[in-house]
Design a protein around this motif. Structure first.
Motif: not given
Length: 276
Positions: A162-172, A188-197, A204-209
């Motif tokens: 499991s991989i978790v990235n630190m994004a931010s509400v500032a992304a939106v 980072v948010s979109h990269l997380t989605e790309c990596l998850a696919v 391997i799971r990839v998510n973000a906080i």
């Protein structure tokens, strides 16, 4: 899980050990955390070690990282079943250096199961005045650092990692004077989605906080300005800052088997501010 919110004289702030969350499935696993010398990275290290996870904490400041590792050991002195914490130095902009951290974790503990891409910077500048050095550093640390960390993790992880990235509400949400930071966290948010696919093929799971305003050194600028703090709290439906412990709980969830069918998700922990 229990949650209590003790009284506090500081407006909008929550103190105390808010969450007691146990994930027995994490015990014996091995985690790598970047930017672990201070702030949320240090909190993640302590929370995982407390649950029996062996941690390799990596930070660009090696002396600070060593001190942080010792502080976690002292915090848990006398507690049975605590994981080991090993400190090392890394510049997350250097892909080879991140790979070396992954190999150190395998050499020291035999495997890597969890990886938190936490290192980041929070620069400020009006959009018309952003210098080349600032945008380059922000994208290099906040975005390339996440990619290189994920690549290093995937090179040594087994299925179930499991991989978790630190994004931010500032992304939106737009924050004036933070264009470089906001755009990096959107990436980072979109990269997380790309990596998850793509990493789903490896098991391997990839998510973000995506935190909002949290009571850390990074938000000291708003906490020390009563007018700015009042404005910030008015834009948060829960009308208070988050505590670091309230980021730890969701992080543990995403790392654990409780979230084993969750990937490509950006989990907002922001008191609802993204909706305002």
């Amino acid at each position: 899980m229990t949650l209590s919110i003790p009284a506090d004289n500081h407006p909008g702030r929550v103190q105390g050990d808010l969450m007691q969350v146990e994930h027995p499935d994490l015990r014996g696993k091995v985690a790598v955390i970047t930017g672990a010398g201070r702030g949320m990275g240090l909190r993640f290290s302590a929370a995982l070690a407390r649950r029996g996870v062996h941690v390799v904490g990596a930070d660009i400041d090696g002396a600070l990282m060593d001190e942080a590792a010792r502080s976690v050991e002292l915090e848990h002195d006398g507690i049975d079943g605590v994981g080991d914490v090993v400190g090392t130095t890394v510049d997350v902009r250097d892909r080879d250096a991140q790979q070396a951290v992954a190999e150190l974790a395998v050499e020291r503990f035999g495997q890597v199961d969890l990886w938190i891409n936490n290192a980041g910077i929070f620069p400020e500048s009006p959009a018309t005045d952003i210098p080349v050095s600032q945008i380059q550093a922000t994208l290099s640390i906040n975005v390339e650092g996440v990619l290189y960390g994920a690549q290093a993790a995937a090179s040594v992880m087994r299925p179930g990692g499991s991989i978790v990235n630190m994004a931010s509400v500032a992304a939106v949400r737009v924050r004036r004077g933070r264009a470089a930071y906001c755009s990096s966290k959107a990436a980072v948010s979109h990269l997380t989605e790309c990596l998850a696919v793509e990493y789903g093929d490896l098991g391997i799971r990839v998510n973000a906080i995506a935190p909002g305003f949290v009571d850390t050194e990074m938000t000291r600028w708003v906490q020390d300005d009563p007018e700015a703090l009042a404005k910030a709290l008015d834009a948060i439906p829960l009308h208070r800052l988050g505590s670091p412990e309230e980021i730890v709980g969701p992080m543990l969830f995403l790392l654990s088997d409780s979230a084993r069918y969750v990937t490509g998700h950006i989990l907002a922990v922001d008191g609802g501010s993204r909706h305002v």
